[in-house]
Design an enzyme around this catalytic site. Structure first.
Site, short mmCIF file in Angstrom:
data_model
loop_
_atom_site.label_atom_id
_atom_site.label_comp_id
_atom_site.label_asym_id
_atom_site.label_seq_id
_atom_site.Cartn_x
_atom_site.Cartn_y
_atom_site.Cartn_z
N GLY A 97 0.83 -1.20 0.00
CA GLY A 97 0.00 0.00 0.00
C GLY A 97 0.86 1.25 0.00
O GLY A 97 2.06 1.20 0.32
N CYS A 98 0.27 2.37 -0.36
CA CYS A 98 1.05 3.61 -0.45
C CYS A 98 1.50 4.08 0.93
O CYS A 98 2.67 4.41 1.14
CB CYS A 98 0.26 4.70 -1.18
SG CYS A 98 -1.43 4.93 -0.61
N PHE A 99 0.58 4.10 1.90
CA PHE A 99 0.96 4.54 3.25
C PHE A 99 2.04 3.62 3.83
O PHE A 99 3.05 4.12 4.35
CB PHE A 99 -0.26 4.59 4.16
CG PHE A 99 -1.20 5.74 3.90
CD1 PHE A 99 -0.76 7.05 4.01
CD2 PHE A 99 -2.52 5.52 3.55
CE1 PHE A 99 -1.63 8.13 3.78
CE2 PHE A 99 -3.40 6.58 3.33
CZ PHE A 99 -2.96 7.88 3.44
N THR A 130 4.26 1.83 2.30
CA THR A 130 5.53 2.05 1.62
C THR A 130 6.27 3.24 2.21
O THR A 130 7.45 3.15 2.56
CB THR A 130 5.30 2.27 0.11
OG1 THR A 130 4.74 1.08 -0.45
CG2 THR A 130 6.59 2.59 -0.61
N SER A 131 5.59 4.37 2.32
CA SER A 131 6.30 5.55 2.81
C SER A 131 6.68 5.40 4.28
O SER A 131 7.76 5.82 4.69
CB SER A 131 5.46 6.83 2.59
OG SER A 131 4.36 6.87 3.47
#
Lengths: 331, 331, 331, 331
Positions: free
Chosen positions: B145-147, B149-150
């Site tokens: 997921g994007c969250f 990953t960061s």
């Protein structure tokens, strides 16, 4: 009651004019900036046809002649040169700069040598939820910074629940008007639009103001402001560790039940619902021992100018809500 | 090497097309969505004159016939119905949904019953900085997921320094494209423009993914996403308590010295410098025992589609940087 | 004087509430929408603590019982079903829809069959600069559309100078709130942000309203609206061919010298200086025989709700500026 | 083939670097600005890890030593001081400034005295759709302005249909990057966000460039640029009076059938679909004798840097599409 504004050029000066021309009891009798020789609608064309008063070159004698109370919307470090003679002449002052917000030692560490130590001794910090009684008899009020206002109002109800020596984390987001009218890299549209970044992380000079007013060790306050592509608005996302079993929202509602300018929300708060008003909207969520508090204000209003007028109301014996905008810029 | 995309209608589908039509080794041999009977430039007019391929109604046999590897850009809960037969037919799969990102019990707690437990046993989590070797032989990759990953990329270098049982705080800010093309209150321009707010604070279902991959107790991960008036971009502001005396930036640089798609910055990172690329830009600042980490990605690229193509590169024996955009959408 | 609002859910309904709760003479005695059973601050959270009135399910008898005058902020085609019985019961009506703005034949060509022809015969078009006297005795007012308001006010002073049979070109730019609260492709943040496009070029149904009120042939009016990434605001850039030698700005100032809500500017006007107010700011520039006129309004205020309250003021014998916002949302 | 860039600091310099580091045949052998002593990623942090070349202080001898062709991304009036010696030394030049776009008399009327009249005699105007053949043998190319590019490409197919002596109206909208990196009132975020206004209406100096290249009388060209709250993008809304009965879209398609970088659209064009590319998207609508043409480009790409690389491709005997971005920044 005659009042004046010194520093009419900037955004906070404009907000003061917008309120004072509509105020039921205050008469805007004097407007000045550093150059003078203009009109307020020349500086702020949106006021054309509404207020076209002259703007004078700021002068202490003229202020004292025309005003019972004056708002100083001047840069940090320059306001104190006006405060000293104005107080001496019996003019009440609401100072929107940082010059009287901090104890002498902290001020001098973060700003510069202070040239008016005398008035520091009786200044009142202009957060009505903390110092309402003192404000009623104040001659000089230090209007709080925008970041401290949103952070302190969010934290106040929960400080007694906080576990000692745990970090207070304040992840703040501010609109670009907080940087003022001055041209700079960070106010260039292309650098801000579709972008977002932290600045001065953990090192911003609003942190000592927050620590000092909350009465906690400066080392415990971890403050990171972020610039967001929004004109006006400020949201502080606050994280603290607490102990004990309690209903956080109920505690929040109880704490502010007598405060007209704080609204407690059961849903996460946003910037727009407070834009253009003096409201501070607060939301709280508890997960185990961690508390998430979201505190939203308009950085130019509750964070500066409308809080200044609330303080002036109190200083002059008026109802604190008199003439204070409560209709938000929505949509 | 022939590859395909199922789920070409959304933003991540578009990003996949944009990369694959320019990829030096992959041939985009099959594009599908749930209805078919259209062309990719009908769905995404910006592709007119660039790629005008037919879009089919998604069909497992057709995928298997045309592709060695397929990207699934489908909603959570619907992807697994495609994965099972595709793996059975020997097609490699990069799944951009959440369906294979979590252990069975956690998935079923936060999503729904899982219908393909078998493939869960060998799936590889597609974060190259964590599982580069495993990805090279993977048949099925769960794209992060994007969250997560960061957040994970920001936290990884510092987990060994973290004080046990102290909260991990992730204050994330995401652009609106993360909410997808679907119409909703929170994607209406008027609700987002000049506004900012938290949503699902402390309760977002990306939190268990972060906890699971970092190997920490879910209770320790405090994740609050905020929606910001930006089209694409994600910034995670992370706060942890650490012990010991160390140079945080040096540790960060050392950790990622061999990773082409992580850039360490000595200045606070922003969203724009990574927009349109697979870079994760990371900044760290230490104050006493508190660490502030800022981790920026493009939510559609490193947070979804470009990371998926990196994973496909690894799965197919190619250099992981092949065909991956590194030129940001700046200004 | 008791007034009511039917259609409180949308943006124009909200703007009406914002003005009427502060109006010196009007008492907001009745608020309704199509479902009822809610409160106005439930619909518009920014009103919490300011106005928390009940919202009823719209009912003609209840309106007549509580109100001398009612504002209808309803969709086109549905307002007329309320107007007919309300007028019959002696309630004055300001209708913000298009239902009574046009002659019967033109209305039916562009909208639908009209079911209240009788009241069409005495309706007054609510543009005070054109029909101030008639408005003072009106029982039913058709509040103008936003595009026609900005275009007509810009053109009026110059129609006598226009060369017959030359095209009138109106290149209009509107903020997204003009599309209403309804979810649609064109209000999705991602489609509007960092973008700009024309829609319904030369075919928008506001063109006949403009032609009709200016008394020119519909074929001569070339109207192209553009959607811009702004929440509120409207700028019409107008081009006409004129004859004779005259000072265009002087003519403009002379024309509006007695109109409190039109401001003539010597510099190009913008959207922000009128945001939140009832002002129409106008600029004119002449080059040879071509006239460029820029006319700026707030689409929700002068383009809808504040103009409606001005009309109500006139209908009820009050000063037209009473309770009308003149302080812009700047910055 | 070795090429260089002089003027690497600004937005157009950055766009040139972004293309040239990926170009299949051009080698970026020299980068300079007015100060030198830095690196390109220091000036543009988004290039870190992608291109970290040195930036020199601009020097004619160094350019001539390292480059067969150079791009000058310099301010108007300063570029010609470089062109003269560079052409003398046999270096081919693509000049992005206005210095060689106009005949001597017009240039000197709108800018300043010209110091390189000799090279004005053989310069080619760099609009491939007008001068493709001449560009193939050009030694010096005057790269068109952004406004003229969008306006001329929209008008070209219809000039033969235009009624003589009727006004050409160009209502242009531009993103803020067109104003450059320079700090100014009109690039301050607060002044642009949620705002829109015309500037220099009917008096902008791009009007003579448009008139000159179209071969019409300057008096007939009525050009009004507007600044919009968008980073990159330009839309020209054009209105002309035509005669005869013809299918405007068919004529448009026929005119550009052999031009790879013009796309004709049956729906109104927008800014985003061309952002980041060299495409000009054009839409036309006819109503009676009036033609509405909408022409969209990226002001930094087709309006400056990517058109410059197309010109360089032609000058060096390459395919004009080589290395030219065609994948838009969408969403």
């Amino acid at each position: 009651m005659n009042v004046g504004i010194v520093g009419a050029t900037g955004y906070t000066g404009l907000e003061l004019v917008k309120m004072l021309v509509k105020h039921p009891r205050f008469q805007l009798a004097y407007i000045a900036n550093s150059e003078g020789d203009t009109t307020i609608n020349e500086l702020h064309p949106s006021l054309s046809g509404v207020c076209e008063d002259k703007v004078e070159k700021a002068d202490v004698d003229a202020i004292a002649k025309h005003c019972e109370l004056v708002f100083l919307a001047l840069p940090h470090k320059t306001a104190m040169a006006y405060v000293k003679p104005l107080i001496a002449k019996g003019v009440k002052v609401v100072d929107l700069s940082a010059d009287y917000r901090l104890p002498l030692d902290i001020y001098e560490e973060f700003y510069c040598p202070h040239t008016d130590v005398e008035n520091l001794s009786h200044v009142v910090y202009g957060l009505p939820e903390l110092f309402r009684q003192e404000l009623k008899s104040a001659k000089l009020v230090a209007n709080p910074g925008c970041f401290p206002t949103s952070a302190i109002l969010g934290l106040l109800p929960f400080m007694s629940k906080r576990v000692a020596d745990t970090p207070i984390i304040i992840d703040a987001k501010t609109g670009v008007s907080g940087a003022g009218k001055k041209l700079s890299e960070v106010t260039h549209f292309v650098n801000v639009n579709d972008n977002l970044f932290a600045y001065n992380p953990l090192m911003h000079r609003h942190a000592p103001e927050i620590a000092n007013k909350l009465g906690v060790d400066f080392e415990m306050v971890n403050f990171v402001p972020h610039l967001v592509p929004v004109t006006r608005g400020m949201l502080s996302s606050i994280y603290i560790t607490v102990e004990g079993d309690f209903d956080a929202e109920a505690l929040l509602r109880e704490h502010y039940k007598n405060d007209a300018h704080v609204r407690v929300s059961s849903k996460p708060v946003d910037m727009k619902n407070v834009a253009g008003t003096n409201f501070c909207d607060i939301y709280v969520q508890k997960k185990g021992n961690l508390l998430f508090i979201a505190s939203a204000i308009d950085n130019l209003m509750r964070g500066a100018s409308s809080q200044a007028v609330v303080n002036a109301n109190l200083m002059m014996g008026l109802d604190e809500t008199m003439g204070i905008p409560d209709i938000a810029y929505v949509p």
